[in-house]
Design a protein around this motif. Structure first.
Motif, PDB file in Angstrom:
ATOM      1  N   TRP A  40       1.012  -1.176   0.187  1.00 19.21           N
ATOM      2  CA  TRP A  40       0.071  -0.112  -0.101  1.00 19.21           C
ATOM      3  C   TRP A  40       0.758   1.363  -0.089  1.00 19.21           C
ATOM      4  O   TRP A  40       0.868   2.205  -0.742  1.00 19.21           O
ATOM      5  CB  TRP A  40      -0.833   0.088   1.307  1.00 19.21           C
ATOM      6  N   ARG A  41       1.991   1.321   0.988  1.00 15.28           N
ATOM      7  CA  ARG A  41       2.871   2.530   0.977  1.00 15.28           C
ATOM      8  C   ARG A  41       3.514   2.642  -0.307  1.00 15.28           C
ATOM      9  O   ARG A  41       3.854   3.779  -0.937  1.00 15.28           O
ATOM     10  CB  ARG A  41       3.864   2.355   2.000  1.00 15.28           C
ATOM     11  N   GLN A  42       3.874   1.612  -1.000  1.00 14.69           N
ATOM     12  CA  GLN A  42       4.684   1.903  -2.315  1.00 14.69           C
ATOM     13  C   GLN A  42       3.622   2.236  -3.526  1.00 14.69           C
ATOM     14  O   GLN A  42       3.968   3.057  -4.197  1.00 14.69           O
ATOM     15  CB  GLN A  42       5.143   0.374  -2.799  1.00 14.69           C
ATOM     16  N   ARG A  43       2.530   1.751  -3.371  1.00 15.00           N
ATOM     17  CA  ARG A  43       1.627   2.333  -4.276  1.00 15.00           C
ATOM     18  C   ARG A  43       1.513   4.029  -4.067  1.00 15.00           C
ATOM     19  O   ARG A  43       0.976   4.681  -5.153  1.00 15.00           O
ATOM     20  CB  ARG A  43       0.111   1.584  -4.160  1.00 15.00           C
ATOM     21  N   GLN A  44       1.174   4.313  -2.762  1.00 16.98           N
ATOM     22  CA  GLN A  44       0.968   5.637  -2.595  1.00 16.98           C
ATOM     23  C   GLN A  44       2.224   6.496  -2.989  1.00 16.98           C
ATOM     24  O   GLN A  44       2.040   7.552  -3.488  1.00 16.98           O
ATOM     25  CB  GLN A  44       0.999   5.727  -0.803  1.00 16.98           C
ATOM     26  N   LEU A  45       3.307   6.002  -2.772  1.00 15.60           N
ATOM     27  CA  LEU A  45       4.435   6.810  -3.412  1.00 15.60           C
ATOM     28  C   LEU A  45       4.377   6.827  -4.997  1.00 15.60           C
ATOM     29  O   LEU A  45       4.945   8.035  -5.592  1.00 15.60           O
ATOM     30  CB  LEU A  45       5.797   6.103  -3.094  1.00 15.60           C
ATOM     31  N   VAL A  46       4.036   5.727  -5.547  1.00 11.62           N
ATOM     32  CA  VAL A  46       4.043   5.790  -7.215  1.00 11.62           C
ATOM     33  C   VAL A  46       3.053   6.911  -7.739  1.00 11.62           C
ATOM     34  O   VAL A  46       3.113   7.451  -8.314  1.00 11.62           O
ATOM     35  CB  VAL A  46       3.603   4.388  -7.603  1.00 11.62           C
ATOM     36  N   LEU A  99      -5.664  -5.687 -10.801  1.00 10.66           N
ATOM     37  CA  LEU A  99      -4.939  -5.758  -9.545  1.00 10.66           C
ATOM     38  C   LEU A  99      -6.130  -5.601  -8.318  1.00 10.66           C
ATOM     39  O   LEU A  99      -7.004  -4.901  -8.452  1.00 10.66           O
ATOM     40  CB  LEU A  99      -3.785  -4.331  -9.466  1.00 10.66           C
ATOM     41  N   PRO A 100      -5.747  -5.978  -7.141  1.00 12.76           N
ATOM     42  CA  PRO A 100      -6.791  -5.698  -6.010  1.00 12.76           C
ATOM     43  C   PRO A 100      -6.826  -4.237  -5.521  1.00 12.76           C
ATOM     44  O   PRO A 100      -5.810  -3.526  -5.640  1.00 12.76           O
ATOM     45  CB  PRO A 100      -6.090  -6.692  -5.010  1.00 12.76           C
ATOM     46  N   SER A 101      -7.999  -4.010  -5.404  1.00  8.33           N
ATOM     47  CA  SER A 101      -8.170  -2.614  -4.893  1.00  8.33           C
ATOM     48  C   SER A 101      -7.631  -2.280  -3.709  1.00  8.33           C
ATOM     49  O   SER A 101      -7.601  -3.277  -2.843  1.00  8.33           O
ATOM     50  CB  SER A 101      -9.619  -2.262  -4.857  1.00  8.33           C
ATOM     51  N   PHE A 102      -7.257  -0.932  -3.489  1.00  5.34           N
ATOM     52  CA  PHE A 102      -6.436  -0.492  -2.394  1.00  5.34           C
ATOM     53  C   PHE A 102      -7.172   0.591  -1.710  1.00  5.34           C
ATOM     54  O   PHE A 102      -7.365   1.581  -2.509  1.00  5.34           O
ATOM     55  CB  PHE A 102      -4.991  -0.177  -2.303  1.00  5.34           C
ATOM     56  N   PRO A 103      -7.515   0.699  -0.614  1.00  7.90           N
ATOM     57  CA  PRO A 103      -8.078   2.112  -0.101  1.00  7.90           C
ATOM     58  C   PRO A 103      -7.363   3.045  -0.209  1.00  7.90           C
ATOM     59  O   PRO A 103      -6.158   3.008  -0.163  1.00  7.90           O
ATOM     60  CB  PRO A 103      -8.658   1.742   1.374  1.00  7.90           C
ATOM     61  N   ALA A 104      -7.798   4.427   0.034  1.00  5.13           N
ATOM     62  CA  ALA A 104      -6.982   5.657  -0.023  1.00  5.13           C
ATOM     63  C   ALA A 104      -6.406   5.742   1.480  1.00  5.13           C
ATOM     64  O   ALA A 104      -5.138   6.523   1.092  1.00  5.13           O
ATOM     65  CB  ALA A 104      -7.795   6.995  -0.532  1.00  5.13           C
ATOM     66  N   THR A 105      -6.929   5.252   2.540  1.00  4.43           N
ATOM     67  CA  THR A 105      -6.003   5.581   3.750  1.00  4.43           C
ATOM     68  C   THR A 105      -5.381   4.329   4.282  1.00  4.43           C
ATOM     69  O   THR A 105      -6.181   3.410   4.268  1.00  4.43           O
ATOM     70  CB  THR A 105      -7.019   6.386   4.615  1.00  4.43           C
ATOM     71  N   LEU A 106      -4.783   4.563   5.359  1.00  4.77           N
ATOM     72  CA  LEU A 106      -4.151   3.436   5.613  1.00  4.77           C
ATOM     73  C   LEU A 106      -5.114   2.905   7.083  1.00  4.77           C
ATOM     74  O   LEU A 106      -5.319   1.574   7.264  1.00  4.77           O
ATOM     75  CB  LEU A 106      -2.809   4.100   6.818  1.00  4.77           C
ATOM     76  N   GLU A 107      -5.901   3.637   7.407  1.00  7.51           N
ATOM     77  CA  GLU A 107      -6.857   3.028   8.525  1.00  7.51           C
ATOM     78  C   GLU A 107      -8.070   2.467   7.505  1.00  7.51           C
ATOM     79  O   GLU A 107      -8.559   1.470   8.277  1.00  7.51           O
ATOM     80  CB  GLU A 107      -7.733   4.516   9.096  1.00  7.51           C
ATOM     81  N   ALA A 108      -8.515   2.734   6.285  1.00 11.17           N
ATOM     82  CA  ALA A 108      -9.264   1.863   5.598  1.00 11.17           C
ATOM     83  C   ALA A 108      -8.872   0.686   5.191  1.00 11.17           C
ATOM     84  O   ALA A 108      -9.262  -0.248   5.282  1.00 11.17           O
ATOM     85  CB  ALA A 108      -9.713   2.895   4.461  1.00 11.17           C
ATOM     86  N   LEU A 109      -7.395   0.713   4.921  1.00  9.66           N
ATOM     87  CA  LEU A 109      -6.747  -0.578   4.709  1.00  9.66           C
ATOM     88  C   LEU A 109      -6.745  -1.545   6.012  1.00  9.66           C
ATOM     89  O   LEU A 109      -6.783  -2.689   5.682  1.00  9.66           O
ATOM     90  CB  LEU A 109      -5.135  -0.147   4.488  1.00  9.66           C
ATOM     91  N   LYS A 110      -6.451  -0.823   7.287  1.00 13.90           N
ATOM     92  CA  LYS A 110      -6.627  -1.777   8.394  1.00 13.90           C
ATOM     93  C   LYS A 110      -8.034  -2.174   8.565  1.00 13.90           C
ATOM     94  O   LYS A 110      -7.992  -3.505   9.011  1.00 13.90           O
ATOM     95  CB  LYS A 110      -6.335  -0.924   9.612  1.00 13.90           C
ATOM     96  N   GLN A 111      -9.082  -1.628   8.185  1.00 12.45           N
ATOM     97  CA  GLN A 111     -10.506  -2.006   8.277  1.00 12.45           C
ATOM     98  C   GLN A 111     -10.532  -3.386   7.339  1.00 12.45           C
ATOM     99  O   GLN A 111     -11.388  -4.350   7.727  1.00 12.45           O
ATOM    100  CB  GLN A 111     -11.434  -0.962   8.144  1.00 12.45           C
TER     101      GLN A 111
END
Length: 321
Positions: A40-46, A99-111
């Protein structure tokens, strides 16, 4: 996340090797979250990198000779670049769909991670390597099962509505939650939102709903049944863990008389603080806790059918799925 070691009368892989699967669950969960968060963090950087736009005038070495040939060539080049950009964008869109969908925020990813792991827990609590049970769909939407599993740490072992086989007869209990230092027998008291329960030692309680009242079967009946089964099993196994009784009013309140030493009454006002207290128990799994859980599992009833042979059975460690 509390480890769901027994659900109803379903086959559970924890029944066959509790020590192995408790440690395996914690390790697999940690590893899965590590890789998921990193991706998730790598995608955010890209996605946050700026896009460098092509400047034809600065990069075109024909610019020193502004004749008709140069102008025509530049026009053709712009068309080619635009077409290539459109094709590239289409390719990226197609790859993104795969690709699998990734949420916009880290908190949403945790949920999202908690939700996926909750369903993995249900699978572990309804299948073993050799057997599987037909789980009732209601458990996928059970609010309190989800709350206990997702909000309480890994060092708790949860038995939710387990069916015990006592004196040649099955008996379904409420909730048994084993912490490293104690065992909680919990009964959920569901009622109308914001209603008030008048606690008594009688067989029936009164539930006050605005200006009306109605009789409710006392939750102490089922709570005492749970402790009367759990207590002797633990004592016979040599467990020294104390057994605590809890009545949990999910949407209502207890009156001021609901005070006692043998039963802890948790209503809507105290649920959050009570759950927070459980979360702060940082002790790892204890030997006495595991021994107590094994003793309880040994007295549980299981209804299951043989599983079809597949790749999962052939490997030593199953993925968390």
């Amino acid at each position: 996340m509390a480890q769901l070691i027994k659900l109803d009368e379903y086959a559970s892989r924890y029944e066959y090797d509790l020590k192995r699967y408790t440690s395996q669950f914690t390790r697999l969960k940690r590893e899965k979250w590590y890789y998921l968060e990193n991706e998730w963090r790598q995608r955010q950087l890209v996605e946050s990198e700026p896009n460098d736009e092509l400047d034809d005038e600065d990069t075109d070495w024909f610019a020193t000779e502004p004749n008709k040939f140069v102008q025509l060539f530049q026009k053709m080049k712009r068309k080619m670049y635009t077409k290539d950009a459109e094709l590239l964008e289409e390719d990226l869109d197609e790859e993104e769909k795969q690709l699998p969908s990734f949420p916009a925020t880290l908190e949403a990813l945790k949920q999202q991670f908690l939700e996926e792991t909750f369903h993995s827990q249900l699978r572990w609590a309804s299948t073993s390597l050799l057997e599987e049970s037909r789980m009732h769909p209601k458990y996928k939407w059970d609010e309190w099962l989800r709350t206990f599993v997702t909000q309480i740490p890994d060092n708790y072992l949860l038995m939710y509505k387990p069916v015990f086989f006592i004196k040649n007869a099955p008996i379904q209990l409420d909730i048994v939650l084993l912490s490293p230092t104690e065992v909680y027998c919990i009964t959920l008291l569901e009622g109308t939102k914001n209603s008030v329960f008048s606690v008594s030692s009688e067989r029936f309680w009164l539930e006050y709903i605005e200006k009306k009242q109605k009789k409710r079967l006392s939750p102490l009946i089922t709570l005492n049944r749970t402790t009367s089964v759990v207590g002797p099993i633990l004592k016979k196994a040599g467990s020294t863990l104390p057994v605590k009784k809890v009545v949990l009013a999910t949407d209502g309140f207890f009156d001021l008389q609901a005070q006692g030493h043998s039963v802890e009454y948790i209503d809507k006002r105290r649920i959050a603080s009570w759950m927070e207290k459980l979360k702060r128990h940082s002790s790892p799994l204890k030997k006495n806790q595991v021994m107590a859980a094994e003793a309880l599992l040994a007295h549980c009833q299981t209804v299951a059918i043989p599983r079809e042979p597949d790749e999962e059975i052939l490997i030593d460690e199953e993925p968390l799925k």
